[in-house]
Design a protein around this motif. Structure first.
Motif, PDB file in Angstrom:
ATOM      1  N   THR A 154       0.843  -1.287  -0.029  1.00  0.00           N
ATOM      2  CA  THR A 154      -0.239  -0.092   0.079  1.00  0.00           C
ATOM      3  C   THR A 154       0.816   1.140  -0.081  1.00  0.00           C
ATOM      4  O   THR A 154       1.646   1.519   1.045  1.00  0.00           O
ATOM      5  N   TYR A 155       0.755   2.039  -1.023  1.00  0.00           N
ATOM      6  CA  TYR A 155       1.846   2.937  -1.172  1.00  0.00           C
ATOM      7  C   TYR A 155       1.111   4.453  -1.427  1.00  0.00           C
ATOM      8  O   TYR A 155       0.067   4.472  -2.347  1.00  0.00           O
ATOM      9  N   PHE A 156       1.488   5.428  -0.637  1.00  0.00           N
ATOM     10  CA  PHE A 156       1.062   6.775  -1.215  1.00  0.00           C
ATOM     11  C   PHE A 156       2.172   7.769  -0.768  1.00  0.00           C
ATOM     12  O   PHE A 156       3.275   7.415  -0.191  1.00  0.00           O
ATOM     13  N   LEU A 157       1.992   9.096  -1.225  1.00  0.00           N
ATOM     14  CA  LEU A 157       3.238   9.949  -0.941  1.00  0.00           C
ATOM     15  C   LEU A 157       2.391  10.964  -0.188  1.00  0.00           C
ATOM     16  O   LEU A 157       1.763  11.811  -0.634  1.00  0.00           O
ATOM     17  N   ARG A 158       2.431  11.089   1.302  1.00  0.00           N
ATOM     18  CA  ARG A 158       1.454  11.889   1.950  1.00  0.00           C
ATOM     19  C   ARG A 158       2.612  12.699   2.979  1.00  0.00           C
ATOM     20  O   ARG A 158       2.413  12.542   4.235  1.00  0.00           O
ATOM     21  N   GLY A 170      -8.026  18.752   6.032  1.00  0.00           N
ATOM     22  CA  GLY A 170      -8.248  19.280   7.248  1.00  0.00           C
ATOM     23  C   GLY A 170      -8.178  18.177   8.349  1.00  0.00           C
ATOM     24  O   GLY A 170      -8.328  18.530   9.568  1.00  0.00           O
ATOM     25  N   TRP A 171      -7.692  16.772   8.051  1.00  0.00           N
ATOM     26  CA  TRP A 171      -7.739  15.905   9.028  1.00  0.00           C
ATOM     27  C   TRP A 171      -6.504  15.121   8.623  1.00  0.00           C
ATOM     28  O   TRP A 171      -5.983  15.136   7.413  1.00  0.00           O
ATOM     29  N   THR A 172      -5.954  14.069   9.292  1.00  0.00           N
ATOM     30  CA  THR A 172      -4.944  13.308   9.009  1.00  0.00           C
ATOM     31  C   THR A 172      -5.301  11.802   8.767  1.00  0.00           C
ATOM     32  O   THR A 172      -6.024  11.434   9.691  1.00  0.00           O
ATOM     33  N   ASP A 173      -4.676  11.183   7.718  1.00  0.00           N
ATOM     34  CA  ASP A 173      -5.079   9.931   7.192  1.00  0.00           C
ATOM     35  C   ASP A 173      -4.127   8.927   8.511  1.00  0.00           C
ATOM     36  O   ASP A 173      -3.385   9.463   9.050  1.00  0.00           O
ATOM     37  N   HIS A 174      -4.452   7.681   8.481  1.00  0.00           N
ATOM     38  CA  HIS A 174      -3.766   6.840   9.105  1.00  0.00           C
ATOM     39  C   HIS A 174      -3.559   5.465   8.551  1.00  0.00           C
ATOM     40  O   HIS A 174      -4.316   4.957   8.014  1.00  0.00           O
ATOM     41  N   LEU A 175      -2.317   5.172   8.654  1.00  0.00           N
ATOM     42  CA  LEU A 175      -1.858   3.750   7.832  1.00  0.00           C
ATOM     43  C   LEU A 175      -2.430   2.508   8.372  1.00  0.00           C
ATOM     44  O   LEU A 175      -2.782   1.740   7.823  1.00  0.00           O
ATOM     45  N   ASP A 214       5.598   4.777   7.946  1.00  0.00           N
ATOM     46  CA  ASP A 214       5.754   3.351   7.442  1.00  0.00           C
ATOM     47  C   ASP A 214       5.640   2.288   8.303  1.00  0.00           C
ATOM     48  O   ASP A 214       5.674   2.544   9.448  1.00  0.00           O
ATOM     49  N   MET A 215       5.071   1.113   7.887  1.00  0.00           N
ATOM     50  CA  MET A 215       4.672   0.111   8.558  1.00  0.00           C
ATOM     51  C   MET A 215       4.959  -1.208   8.063  1.00  0.00           C
ATOM     52  O   MET A 215       4.984  -1.347   6.593  1.00  0.00           O
ATOM     53  N   ASN A 216       5.178  -2.362   8.748  1.00  0.00           N
ATOM     54  CA  ASN A 216       5.238  -3.819   8.135  1.00  0.00           C
ATOM     55  C   ASN A 216       4.394  -4.498   9.180  1.00  0.00           C
ATOM     56  O   ASN A 216       4.660  -4.237  10.199  1.00  0.00           O
ATOM     57  N   ILE A 217       3.675  -5.299   8.551  1.00  0.00           N
ATOM     58  CA  ILE A 217       2.502  -6.133   9.486  1.00  0.00           C
ATOM     59  C   ILE A 217       2.630  -7.623   8.831  1.00  0.00           C
ATOM     60  O   ILE A 217       2.779  -7.727   7.592  1.00  0.00           O
ATOM     61  N   PHE A 233       3.611   6.118   3.441  1.00  0.00           N
ATOM     62  CA  PHE A 233       3.281   7.160   3.036  1.00  0.00           C
ATOM     63  C   PHE A 233       4.294   8.125   2.290  1.00  0.00           C
ATOM     64  O   PHE A 233       4.442   9.452   2.251  1.00  0.00           O
ATOM     65  N   ASN A 234       5.845   7.282   2.211  1.00  0.00           N
ATOM     66  CA  ASN A 234       6.698   7.949   1.886  1.00  0.00           C
ATOM     67  C   ASN A 234       7.255   7.465   0.130  1.00  0.00           C
ATOM     68  O   ASN A 234       8.268   8.013  -0.257  1.00  0.00           O
ATOM     69  N   ASN A 235       6.411   6.727  -0.460  1.00  0.00           N
ATOM     70  CA  ASN A 235       6.574   6.154  -1.642  1.00  0.00           C
ATOM     71  C   ASN A 235       6.399   7.258  -2.824  1.00  0.00           C
ATOM     72  O   ASN A 235       5.463   7.711  -2.799  1.00  0.00           O
ATOM     73  N   HIS A 236       7.455   7.248  -3.659  1.00  0.00           N
ATOM     74  CA  HIS A 236       7.329   8.180  -4.894  1.00  0.00           C
ATOM     75  C   HIS A 236       7.011   7.068  -6.140  1.00  0.00           C
ATOM     76  O   HIS A 236       7.417   5.909  -6.187  1.00  0.00           O
TER      77      HIS A 236
END
Length: 313
Positions: A154-158, A170-175, A214-217, A233-236
């Motif tokens: 799961t990748y985003f750049l946030r 106006g709010w913060t997403d959560h991994l 970043d997380m690993n599960i 949330f760091n992925n380009h």
């Protein structure tokens, strides 16, 4: 059984609300009669785009004045629990965007409230409705495919607080409670096993956003099938959720509503996740039954997320 069109209040005026509007357009006997949003200008623009007659900027007023049968909550994650309970208390059916809440206690309270009210209360666990995952569940059940390892990326750049369209949020997403929720629920649902062994770790907390980027599960079922979840949330690069089904017979890749083999060849699957999901919500209302991905069905996933949160600290 309900015979008149289901009247919907869309709550939210952002990207996800638009995706729901597109999905509902293909479902008969549904009428979105009102929209309630947080920003008046954007809400009116949304209403004009989709031809919605009534516009509200006060959610409580919309519930009492719009004359609707059901609400779709396409709002910021921190609002889901309270807004769902308000809708249930107002006698409305609820489709709540994932996650149903940001903690287990709220999820348990929501589920109890929905059960007491005997209302259709469903979470938008879209992965359960995406054609590739439904096909893989069918193959696993019939013994055509023996899953050994599900790998989810799961990748985003946030690094800034922006939404999918690059606009300020106006709010913060959560991994964990949002994005990992998709994949944890998918794995348990695929195997009909919510009694999973879980482990995981997180990277450092962002100094401004206050969340892990970043997380690993890791997950293991009772029959020792594995799942590995990588989230960032760091992925380009391309964003979204990518799934690799590693099995005895083959390795298959799923992305949204596409399924490919390990050589990249598209495999035939039918259906669009959002349309199937929203159609299930409407059908459950009309048939007065419990929907797939009801609050009660998704509560075990929230218990797994709480375990992971405690493990990761």
């Amino acid at each position: 059984m309900m015979t008149s069109p289901v009247r919907i209040l869309m709550v939210g005026e952002g990207a996800i609300a638009g995706i729901h509007m597109h999905a509902l357009a293909s479902i008969p006997e549904v009428h979105v009669v009102a929209v309630a949003g947080g920003d008046e200008q954007n809400t009116r623009r949304f209403a004009d785009t989709w031809g919605i007659e009534r516009v509200f900027t006060d959610y409580a007023h919309a519930l009492s004045a719009s004359g609707v049968d059901a609400v779709i909550l396409a709002t910021p994650s921190p609002l889901h629990a309270d807004q769902a309970e308000q809708a249930i208390d107002a006698g409305k059916h609820v489709l709540c965007e994932i996650p149903m809440s940001l903690n287990l206690a709220d999820a348990e309270r929501m589920t109890a409230r929905a059960r007491e009210a005997n209302t259709v209360a469903m979470v938008a666990h879209t992965r359960r409705f995406n054609a590739p995952h439904r096909e893989m569940k069918r193959r696993i059940r019939t013994g055509e495919f023996h899953l050994q390892h599900l790998v989810s990326e799961t990748y985003f750049l946030r690094r800034e607080n922006l939404n999918m369209q690059g606009e300020p949020r106006g709010w913060t997403d959560h991994l964990l409670w949002h994005h990992a929720c998709h994949s944890v629920d998918l794995f348990a649902w695929l195997l009909d096993d919510f009694d999973l062994e879980v482990w995981g770790g997180r990277g450092p907390i962002h100094p401004e956003l206050g969340i892990a980027m970043d997380m690993n599960i890791g997950l293991k079922s009772r029959n020792e099938t594995l799942a590995t979840l990588t989230l960032s949330f760091n992925n380009h690069g391309p964003f979204g959720g990518f799934y690799r089904y590693i099995g005895e017979e083959n390795t298959l890749m799923a992305y949204r509503d596409e399924l490919k083999d390990y050589q990249g060849e598209l495999l035939p699957v039918e259906g669009a996740g959002f349309q199937e999901q929203d159609a299930e919500f409407i059908a459950a209302i009309r048939e007065n039954r419990v929907p797939e991905a009801a609050f009660s069905h998704c509560l075990p996933t929230m218990r797994l997320l709480e375990k992971l949160e405690k493990l990761m600290g």
